[in-house]
Design a protein around this motif. Structure first.
Motif, PDB file in Angstrom:
ATOM      1  N   SER A 193       0.763  -1.884  14.573  1.00 32.63           N
ATOM      2  CA  SER A 193       0.481  -2.811  13.088  1.00 32.63           C
ATOM      3  C   SER A 193       1.755  -3.447  12.635  1.00 32.63           C
ATOM      4  CB  SER A 193      -0.194  -1.867  12.154  1.00 32.63           C
ATOM      5  OG  SER A 193      -0.536  -2.582  11.020  1.00 32.63           O
ATOM      6  N   ALA A 239       1.283  -4.804   9.293  1.00 32.93           N
ATOM      7  CA  ALA A 239       0.888  -5.060   8.197  1.00 32.93           C
ATOM      8  C   ALA A 239       1.880  -4.667   7.278  1.00 32.93           C
ATOM      9  CB  ALA A 239      -0.218  -3.692   7.730  1.00 32.93           C
ATOM     10  N   ASN A 240       2.822  -3.691   7.236  1.00 30.41           N
ATOM     11  CA  ASN A 240       3.823  -3.543   6.292  1.00 30.41           C
ATOM     12  C   ASN A 240       5.181  -4.470   6.301  1.00 30.41           C
ATOM     13  OD1 ASN A 240       2.130  -1.729   4.524  1.00 30.41           O
ATOM     14  ND2 ASN A 240       2.688  -0.307   6.179  1.00 30.41           N
ATOM     15  N   MET A 241       5.125  -4.987   7.599  1.00 29.72           N
ATOM     16  CA  MET A 241       6.398  -5.890   7.781  1.00 29.72           C
ATOM     17  C   MET A 241       6.648  -7.045   6.614  1.00 29.72           C
ATOM     18  SD  MET A 241       6.544  -6.372  12.046  1.00 29.72           S
ATOM     19  CE  MET A 241       7.996  -7.164  11.804  1.00 29.72           C
ATOM     20  N   TRP A 242       7.729  -7.378   6.560  1.00 24.00           N
ATOM     21  CA  TRP A 242       7.895  -8.622   5.614  1.00 24.00           C
ATOM     22  C   TRP A 242       7.676  -9.881   6.230  1.00 24.00           C
ATOM     23  CZ3 TRP A 242      10.022  -8.420   0.302  1.00 24.00           C
ATOM     24  CH2 TRP A 242       9.766  -7.356  -0.147  1.00 24.00           C
ATOM     25  N   LYS A 275       1.801 -12.589  12.281  1.00 26.00           N
ATOM     26  CA  LYS A 275       1.470 -11.136  12.135  1.00 26.00           C
ATOM     27  C   LYS A 275       0.827 -10.605  13.316  1.00 26.00           C
ATOM     28  CE  LYS A 275       2.144  -9.649   7.386  1.00 26.00           C
ATOM     29  NZ  LYS A 275       1.387  -9.199   6.270  1.00 26.00           N
ATOM     30  N   ARG A 292       5.822 -10.473  -3.773  1.00 24.07           N
ATOM     31  CA  ARG A 292       6.076  -8.802  -3.393  1.00 24.07           C
ATOM     32  C   ARG A 292       7.256  -8.492  -4.079  1.00 24.07           C
ATOM     33  NH1 ARG A 292       5.630  -6.896   3.079  1.00 24.07           N
ATOM     34  NH2 ARG A 292       6.066  -4.769   2.606  1.00 24.07           N
ATOM     35  N   ARG A 309      19.261  -3.836   3.520  1.00 23.49           N
ATOM     36  CA  ARG A 309      17.838  -3.645   4.029  1.00 23.49           C
ATOM     37  C   ARG A 309      17.688  -4.459   5.139  1.00 23.49           C
ATOM     38  NH1 ARG A 309      11.778  -2.697   1.768  1.00 23.49           N
ATOM     39  NH2 ARG A 309      10.810  -2.759   3.882  1.00 23.49           N
ATOM     40  N   HIS A 342      10.747  -2.819   9.918  1.00 21.86           N
ATOM     41  CA  HIS A 342      10.854  -3.068   8.315  1.00 21.86           C
ATOM     42  C   HIS A 342      12.167  -3.755   7.969  1.00 21.86           C
ATOM     43  CE1 HIS A 342       7.230  -1.209   7.817  1.00 21.86           C
ATOM     44  NE2 HIS A 342       7.678  -0.020   8.729  1.00 21.86           N
ATOM     45  N   SER A 376      14.505  -1.461  12.979  1.00 23.73           N
ATOM     46  CA  SER A 376      13.098  -1.298  12.567  1.00 23.73           C
ATOM     47  C   SER A 376      12.453  -2.380  11.966  1.00 23.73           C
ATOM     48  CB  SER A 376      13.489  -0.355  11.262  1.00 23.73           C
ATOM     49  OG  SER A 376      12.205  -0.462  10.444  1.00 23.73           O
ATOM     50  N   ALA A 406       7.051  -5.374  -7.051  1.00 20.43           N
ATOM     51  CA  ALA A 406       8.030  -4.153  -6.807  1.00 20.43           C
ATOM     52  C   ALA A 406       8.948  -4.031  -8.021  1.00 20.43           C
ATOM     53  CB  ALA A 406       8.635  -4.316  -5.561  1.00 20.43           C
ATOM     54  N   GLU A 439       1.720  -7.952  16.411  1.00 24.47           N
ATOM     55  CA  GLU A 439       0.876  -6.853  16.681  1.00 24.47           C
ATOM     56  C   GLU A 439       0.812  -6.673  18.195  1.00 24.47           C
ATOM     57  OE1 GLU A 439      -2.009  -7.131  13.948  1.00 24.47           O
ATOM     58  OE2 GLU A 439      -0.894  -6.055  12.311  1.00 24.47           O
TER      59      GLU A 439
END
Length: 720
Positions: A81, A83-86, A71, A96, A213, A55, A53, A100, A75
């Motif tokens: 997108s 955008a939410n990848m680390w 990034k 970040r 993860r 992510h 994934s 959290a 893409e």
């Protein structure tokens, strides 16, 4: 997903790096070898072939610009997108993580990030509460100490002073600063990394969550990691996480700010099953430039080894220019850039690199004279630097007590115990009396309207200004400046600080005295020497630096040049004790870092490289006659040529020797090496000619030690 596009256009080494299946991969990526492309394509490969994934991948780099580029390219390859990848910088990803899990980290949800200036303000407040005098314990020194300890993962309790007063005092400052930040919900940049590391280290549940993860960790510029960053990487990848690191031990140049070259050198030992791939094909520079870079860097003993090459041609040899002094060096650079531009090239394709910030001053002057637009990349013009402006403010106030702006700038610089409330009282009285700050300050001293400590400090400052004018104003210009730097304690303030920035500030102060020594007061016949010099400095600091989007020459230190490339590059000041720097010559590790810096500088050039050195240089306030840099001597003879105005030599020869032995082809009646006499400057020898006909200019070294360029049609020289 079809993986063919992912490998398309890559060379064999790049393909191997992108598709490697080993759990630990070390990619040694030489300058200009396409490392960012490899990282991006490897991310796409992992997602496409291992069903990861997006992510479950973390990619870490050092600058926001690099993170945004990564990034964007991911893409483009994935068609989705990112955008939410680390994907981000160490600091960005740590932030970040802390946002959290702020409660687990012991932080309020509204915690604020301190930039460097804000951090310094908090440290100053803490040190004031501890009754530590700024003059004895500079806040910037404490800031350096605190950040260094955090970079190594140390809290105050982990530091052993062993009776050392410096360490003991700064440990106490560190502890009190830590308490102040905790109370205020404040986190500085170094704290982001340390706090994120401690969060995972001390919280088993969170640590296992993130270890499970993230299935693959990729790290760019690994040679620039410090102690806490390396520990952070080890922690994340300690379970089932595969890891790819990309770096170049030959480009490790930030040891002075905590980077540890040994991190990349020990990777193979500490990560079992590591596969190492070398990216050696260069897509940036000509063959001659790459061969020169290889020849220089191979003199380093502790390196992992690689050899840059290109499928392109060798191009032009590297040009060496032996200038008589720094003025001739700067004049040559400006003239060559002018020729470059007139041939249809852009100013922006040209870079001037130097080891020390102080070197920029003379070069700037000649670019301004020729109306060549330029920008100082990542820095300020010489006369805009804080330490230079501080000195000039002292001088302005000495010569003009009505200069309120100068008064405000230096009344508490260096810190002398005048707080913000005392300074505000001076302002209020001046406003009420409609007087100058100088007059208001004297009134407060005479009436003892401030606290005894503030009154004494203010009186000492006012008397310093009076004394400075009375005692210094009849001295030569450069001596006035040197005495002011010493009497004001500006130099002493920076001598107490540590690190590269403090060293640069001291060099700039010494260069300011050199600027005054070279200043030609004849250009301002109606003004006193000091008034003329201050006017000159103000004009030089004016709006002559090109704006961000204008086509302009790029000027920068060698450290700032990493990651950039230019068709035409000048490296100025290739001399022993300047480059390599005198502070590095007696320590093998530091000398090797200087050589890596030379390697970085050389490999910034794409098509043409000039290396310049001077036979005489005013360096840090003193005349020196330096030896040619060892980095020039390490380049094979067949790769370089010595350049002068209308000819080249295959080997470097002395400017003095060729001036005596060569005759000039001109119609002036004079020849190179001829002794001549000038009515004002006395007897000298002609070293060089520029121009032709009525505009011929002779470069003459006079027996007085002065070096002048005189237009022969006006100079009225007499043969001796």
């Amino acid at each position: 997903m079809d993986v063919t596009p992912i490998l398309e256009g890559l060379n064999e080494a790049q393909k191997e790096a992108v598709s490697a299946s080993e759990p630990a991969l070390l990619v040694l990526a030489g300058a200009g070898s396409g490392k960012t492309r490899v990282l991006v394509h490897r991310i796409a490969w992992l997602i496409a072939t291992q069903n990861l994934s997006p992510h479950s991948i973390m990619a870490v780099t050092f600058t926001n610009k690099a993170a945004h580029e990564m990034k964007s390219r991911v893409e483009g390859l994935l068609g989705r997108s990112a955008a939410n990848m680390w994907i981000g910088t160490f600091h960005g990803l740590a932030h970040r993580l802390l946002r959290a899990h702020c409660r687990d980290a012991g932080l309020p949800e509204t915690f604020q990030i301190l930039d460097s200036d804000d951090q310094l303000r908090v440290i100053k407040r803490v040190m004031k509460d501890m009754s530590l005098e700024e003059s004895e314990w500079p806040a910037k020194q404490a800031q350096w100490f605190i950040n260094k300890q955090k970079d190594e993962g140390r809290r105050p309790k982990d530091i052993r002073a062993n009776g050392d007063l410096f360490t003991n005092i700064h440990c106490k400052v560190y502890y009190q600063y830590q308490q102040a930040c905790q109370t205020g919900g404040l986190v500085d940049f170094a704290e982001l990394l340390l706090k994120a590391y401690e969060l995972l280290r001390d919280n088993q549940h969170l640590r296992e969550h993130y270890q499970e993860r993230f299935r693959h960790l990729l790290v760019d510029e690994f040679q620039d990691t410090n102690g806490i960053q390396y520990a952070w990487i080890r922690l994340i990848s300690a379970h089932e996480c595969d890891i790819t690191i990309v770096g170049d031990d030959d480009q490790s140049i930030y040891g002075w700010r905590g980077a540890k070259i040994e991190n990349i050198q020990r990777f193979e030992r500490e990560f079992s099953g590591t596969k190492t791939i070398r990216l050696e094909q260069n897509y940036r520079s000509t063959g001659s430039i790459l061969k020169a870079a290889n020849a220089v860097i191979e003199n380093n003993q502790e390196r992992m080894g690689k050899n840059l090459w290109t499928e392109g041609n060798d191009g032009e040899p590297i040009s060496l220019y032996a200038a008589f002094n720094e003025q001739e060096e700067a004049r040559f650079i400006a003239a060559r850039i002018e020729d470059w531009y007139q041939q249809g090239n852009a100013y922006g394709d040209c870079a001037i690199l130097y080891r020390s910030n102080a070197q920029s001053r003379v070069i700037e002057e000649f670019l301004i004279q020729r109306q060549i637009p330029y920008r100082i990349y990542g820095g300020l013009k010489f006369f805009e630097r804080a330490e230079v402006k501080d000195t000039l403010a002292y001088l302005r106030l000495m010569y003009n007590h009505q200069d309120d702006a100068a008064f405000e700038r230096v009344v508490n610089t260096p810190a002398r115990g005048l707080g913000a409330k005392s300074v505000e009282k001076i302002r209020e009285l001046a406003r009420g009396n409609q007087s100058t700050l100088w007059e208001a300050a004297w009134e407060l001293v005479e009436e003892q309207a401030l606290s005894p400590k503030a009154t004494l400090a203010l009186a000492e400052f006012l008397n310093l200004i009076k004394f400075g004018y009375e005692e210094f104003h009849e001295l030569p210009l450069s001596e006035q400046i040197q005495m002011t730097i010493e009497a004001s304690n500006l130099m002493a303030m920076y001598e107490k600080e540590k690190g590269e920035k403090a060293l640069a500030r001291k060099e700039n102060l010494a260069e300011l005295a050199s600027a005054a020594r070279e200043f030609d007061v004849d250009d301002y016949p109606e003004l006193s020497p000091m008034t003329a010099f201050l006017a000159h400095a103000s004009l030089e600091a004016g709006d002559t630096q090109a704006d961000q989007y204008e086509d302009c020459v790029q000027m920068m230190t060698l450290h700032s040049a990493k990651g950039l490339e230019f068709p035409l590059v000048f490296i100025a000041g290739m001399e022993e004790k300047l480059f390599p720097h005198m502070m590095s010559m007696d320590e093998p590790d530091k000398l090797e870092e200087e050589r890596r810096l030379a390697y970085v500088g050389i490999t910034r050039a794409m098509k043409k490289l000039y290396l310049l050195y001077a036979e005489k240089r005013r360096l840090w306030g003193k005349d020196t006659y330096p030896a040619v840099s060892r980095f020039i001597r390490e380049i094979p003879a067949q790769l370089k040529e010595e350049v002068r105005l209308n000819a080249t030599f295959s080997q470097p020869v002395s400017t003095r020797t060729r001036a005596i032995n060569d005759a000039a082809a001109n119609d002036t009646g004079f020849v190179l090496g001829q002794m001549v006499e000038h009515a004002k400057f006395g007897v000298g020898v002609i070293l060089n000619f520029e121009g032709e006909g009525d505009r011929t200019v002779a470069h003459i070294n006079f027996e007085s030690g002065e070096s002048k360029r005189l237009m022969l049609s006006y100079a009225k020289l007499k043969p001796c």
